[in-house]
Design a protein around this motif. Structure first.
Motif, PDB file in Angstrom:
ATOM      1  N   GLY A 186      29.599  24.479  20.784  1.00 24.51           N
ATOM      2  CA  GLY A 186      30.059  25.474  21.749  1.00 24.51           C
ATOM      3  C   GLY A 186      28.851  25.934  22.533  1.00 24.51           C
ATOM      4  O   GLY A 186      28.127  25.119  23.102  1.00 24.51           O
ATOM      5  N   ASP A 187      28.608  27.249  22.517  1.00 22.52           N
ATOM      6  CA  ASP A 187      27.416  27.740  23.209  1.00 22.52           C
ATOM      7  C   ASP A 187      26.345  28.165  22.227  1.00 22.52           C
ATOM      8  O   ASP A 187      25.367  28.809  22.599  1.00 22.52           O
ATOM      9  N   SER A 188      26.542  27.862  20.929  1.00 23.49           N
ATOM     10  CA  SER A 188      25.556  28.339  19.961  1.00 23.49           C
ATOM     11  C   SER A 188      24.707  27.191  19.438  1.00 23.49           C
ATOM     12  O   SER A 188      25.164  26.054  19.301  1.00 23.49           O
ATOM     13  N   VAL A 189      23.463  27.531  19.155  1.00 22.77           N
ATOM     14  CA  VAL A 189      22.496  26.535  18.690  1.00 22.77           C
ATOM     15  C   VAL A 189      22.019  26.953  17.313  1.00 22.77           C
ATOM     16  O   VAL A 189      21.719  28.122  17.085  1.00 22.77           O
ATOM     17  N   SER A 190      21.968  26.003  16.381  1.00 24.26           N
ATOM     18  CA  SER A 190      21.356  26.302  15.088  1.00 24.26           C
ATOM     19  C   SER A 190      20.326  25.225  14.771  1.00 24.26           C
ATOM     20  O   SER A 190      20.506  24.061  15.114  1.00 24.26           O
ATOM     21  N   ILE A 191      19.256  25.672  14.134  1.00 27.05           N
ATOM     22  CA  ILE A 191      18.184  24.742  13.773  1.00 27.05           C
ATOM     23  C   ILE A 191      18.242  24.560  12.264  1.00 27.05           C
ATOM     24  O   ILE A 191      18.300  25.542  11.527  1.00 27.05           O
ATOM     25  N   HIS A 192      18.263  23.336  11.824  1.00 27.20           N
ATOM     26  CA  HIS A 192      18.361  23.030  10.392  1.00 27.20           C
ATOM     27  C   HIS A 192      17.048  22.393   9.949  1.00 27.20           C
ATOM     28  O   HIS A 192      16.658  21.352  10.465  1.00 27.20           O
ATOM     29  N   ARG A 193      16.389  23.053   8.992  1.00 25.76           N
ATOM     30  CA  ARG A 193      15.083  22.568   8.546  1.00 25.76           C
ATOM     31  C   ARG A 193      15.156  22.154   7.090  1.00 25.76           C
ATOM     32  O   ARG A 193      15.866  22.765   6.297  1.00 25.76           O
ATOM     33  N   GLY A 194      14.413  21.124   6.760  1.00 22.14           N
ATOM     34  CA  GLY A 194      14.330  20.717   5.367  1.00 22.14           C
ATOM     35  C   GLY A 194      12.950  20.145   5.111  1.00 22.14           C
ATOM     36  O   GLY A 194      12.204  19.867   6.055  1.00 22.14           O
ATOM     37  N   ASN A 195      12.631  19.976   3.840  1.00 20.10           N
ATOM     38  CA  ASN A 195      11.334  19.383   3.506  1.00 20.10           C
ATOM     39  C   ASN A 195      11.289  17.940   3.969  1.00 20.10           C
ATOM     40  O   ASN A 195      12.280  17.221   3.873  1.00 20.10           O
ATOM     41  N   TRP A 196      10.160  17.523   4.477  1.00 19.00           N
ATOM     42  CA  TRP A 196       9.957  16.117   4.831  1.00 19.00           C
ATOM     43  C   TRP A 196       9.792  15.341   3.523  1.00 19.00           C
ATOM     44  O   TRP A 196       8.979  15.708   2.687  1.00 19.00           O
ATOM     45  N   ILE A 197      10.602  14.313   3.343  1.00 21.90           N
ATOM     46  CA  ILE A 197      10.515  13.546   2.094  1.00 21.90           C
ATOM     47  C   ILE A 197       9.703  12.291   2.382  1.00 21.90           C
ATOM     48  O   ILE A 197      10.173  11.367   3.066  1.00 21.90           O
ATOM     49  N   ALA A 198       8.479  12.303   1.887  1.00 21.65           N
ATOM     50  CA  ALA A 198       7.554  11.213   2.216  1.00 21.65           C
ATOM     51  C   ALA A 198       7.877   9.973   1.384  1.00 21.65           C
ATOM     52  O   ALA A 198       8.466  10.074   0.304  1.00 21.65           O
ATOM     53  N   ASN A 199       7.529   8.820   1.905  1.00 22.31           N
ATOM     54  CA  ASN A 199       7.587   7.552   1.156  1.00 22.31           C
ATOM     55  C   ASN A 199       8.982   7.129   0.750  1.00 22.31           C
ATOM     56  O   ASN A 199       9.132   6.404  -0.233  1.00 22.31           O
ATOM     57  N   ALA A 200      10.003   7.609   1.440  1.00 27.81           N
ATOM     58  CA  ALA A 200      11.363   7.168   1.101  1.00 27.81           C
ATOM     59  C   ALA A 200      11.794   6.132   2.128  1.00 27.81           C
ATOM     60  O   ALA A 200      12.035   6.473   3.275  1.00 27.81           O
ATOM     61  N   LYS A 201      11.832   4.893   1.717  1.00 26.08           N
ATOM     62  CA  LYS A 201      12.247   3.847   2.657  1.00 26.08           C
ATOM     63  C   LYS A 201      13.735   3.592   2.465  1.00 26.08           C
ATOM     64  O   LYS A 201      14.144   2.643   1.830  1.00 26.08           O
ATOM     65  N   LEU A 202      14.538   4.503   3.010  1.00 27.00           N
ATOM     66  CA  LEU A 202      15.995   4.358   2.937  1.00 27.00           C
ATOM     67  C   LEU A 202      16.487   3.919   4.305  1.00 27.00           C
ATOM     68  O   LEU A 202      16.312   4.632   5.289  1.00 27.00           O
ATOM     69  N   ARG A 203      17.078   2.724   4.387  1.00 26.14           N
ATOM     70  CA  ARG A 203      17.672   2.339   5.664  1.00 26.14           C
ATOM     71  C   ARG A 203      19.016   3.051   5.808  1.00 26.14           C
ATOM     72  O   ARG A 203      19.605   3.489   4.832  1.00 26.14           O
ATOM     73  N   GLY A 204      19.467   3.160   7.054  1.00 26.61           N
ATOM     74  CA  GLY A 204      20.810   3.686   7.280  1.00 26.61           C
ATOM     75  C   GLY A 204      20.959   5.174   6.995  1.00 26.61           C
ATOM     76  O   GLY A 204      22.068   5.642   6.725  1.00 26.61           O
ATOM     77  N   SER A 205      19.864   5.943   7.060  1.00 26.23           N
ATOM     78  CA  SER A 205      20.032   7.379   6.790  1.00 26.23           C
ATOM     79  C   SER A 205      20.883   8.029   7.888  1.00 26.23           C
ATOM     80  O   SER A 205      21.664   8.935   7.609  1.00 26.23           O
TER      81      SER A 205
END
Ligand code: PLP
Length: 247
Positions: A186-205
């Protein structure tokens, strides 16, 4: 229902989508848009399916089942995009969650350039939600995105193209210390933050995130709740992948 490409290994694409649907208790259905030849090492080729084939797969499903949610992934040709847009416009499919897949993480072009133009013109205006990563949002809008303000501008531009809502995924931001996604609803914005998960080689995230959101919406959750829970689901898979790769 997932309308997407087949990655035979299940790393990305329709098999990853189906696994995600079942993880959220949804009965999966699928229409394949392209067969890809790939594994964790590389993409070796793509064989697109015809618009008629995609239409026949979808019609077979909707004739028998009420489809409660649709996620659209890789659409390899302009004809494939036009067909899926037409099925939505005619009410055969509900407004989809569109993951505007363009390239593999290894850089292989999975869709034709004119397919992207057709997606912007015909499918984005039908979308319940569009989930571009930064390079995809840049291609769609023509903007250069280097920070959260840029993500915000791109999301607003994509909303102005007619999409119901937009989730710009910040995983490709340079020097990112957190996983930051921006949701424009709509007209609202939300920012979603999470920890960066290093060294995860997951395809198709990206496939898993958009199909988790689709499943949660189909289960009656709000878009905000769906995005929050889907991000937790994908982060969990990244943590498990990182743990198994370092084991
Ligand atoms: N193959 C298919 C069929 C996909 O739909 C996608 C992404 O959405 C990919 C490959 C790319 O996956 P990755 O970014 O993990 O390379």
């Amino acid at each position: 229902m997932s309308i997407a490409g087949l990655d035979p290994t299940g790393g990305a694409g329709i098999l990853a989508d189906v696994c995600t649907f079942t993880a959220f208790g949804c009965a999966p259905a699928a229409a394949i848009t392209a067969i890809t030849f790939q594994n964790d090492r590389a993409v070796f080729g793509v064989e697109p399916l015809s618009a008629d084939s995609i239409q026949a797969q979808v019609l077979a499903v909707v004739e028998q089942h009420e489809v409660l949610g649709v996620k659209v992934g890789m659409l390899p040709t302009a004809e494939a995009v036009a067909e899926v847009a037409r099925l939505c416009r005619e009410g055969k499919l509900p407004p989809p969650v569109v993951d505007p897949v363009m390239r593999s993480s290894s850089g292989y072009a999975l869709v034709a350039d004119d397919a992207v133009d057709e997606l912007i013109r015909e499918l984005l205006p039908q979308a319940r939600l569009v989930t571009p990563n930064i390079p995809e949002a840049e291609r769609i809008t023509g903007l250069r995105i280097v920070d959260i303000e840029g993500m915000h501008s791109a999301a607003a531009a994509i909303r102005n193209m007619g999409a119901g809502s937009v989730l710009v995924k910040g995983g490709h931001l340079e020097n990112a210390e957190q996983a930051i996604d921006l949701l424009y609803e709509g007209d609202s914005v939300s920012i979603h933050r999470g920890n960066w998960i290093a060294n995860a080689k997951l395809r198709g995230s990206g496939c898993r995130l958009s199909s988790a959101i689709t499943a949660l919406l189909a289960n009656g959750k709000s878009l905000q709740e769906s995005v929050i829970e889907a991000r937790i689901f994908v982060a969990d898979q990244l943590v498990k992948t990182a743990a198994s790769q370092s084991a």
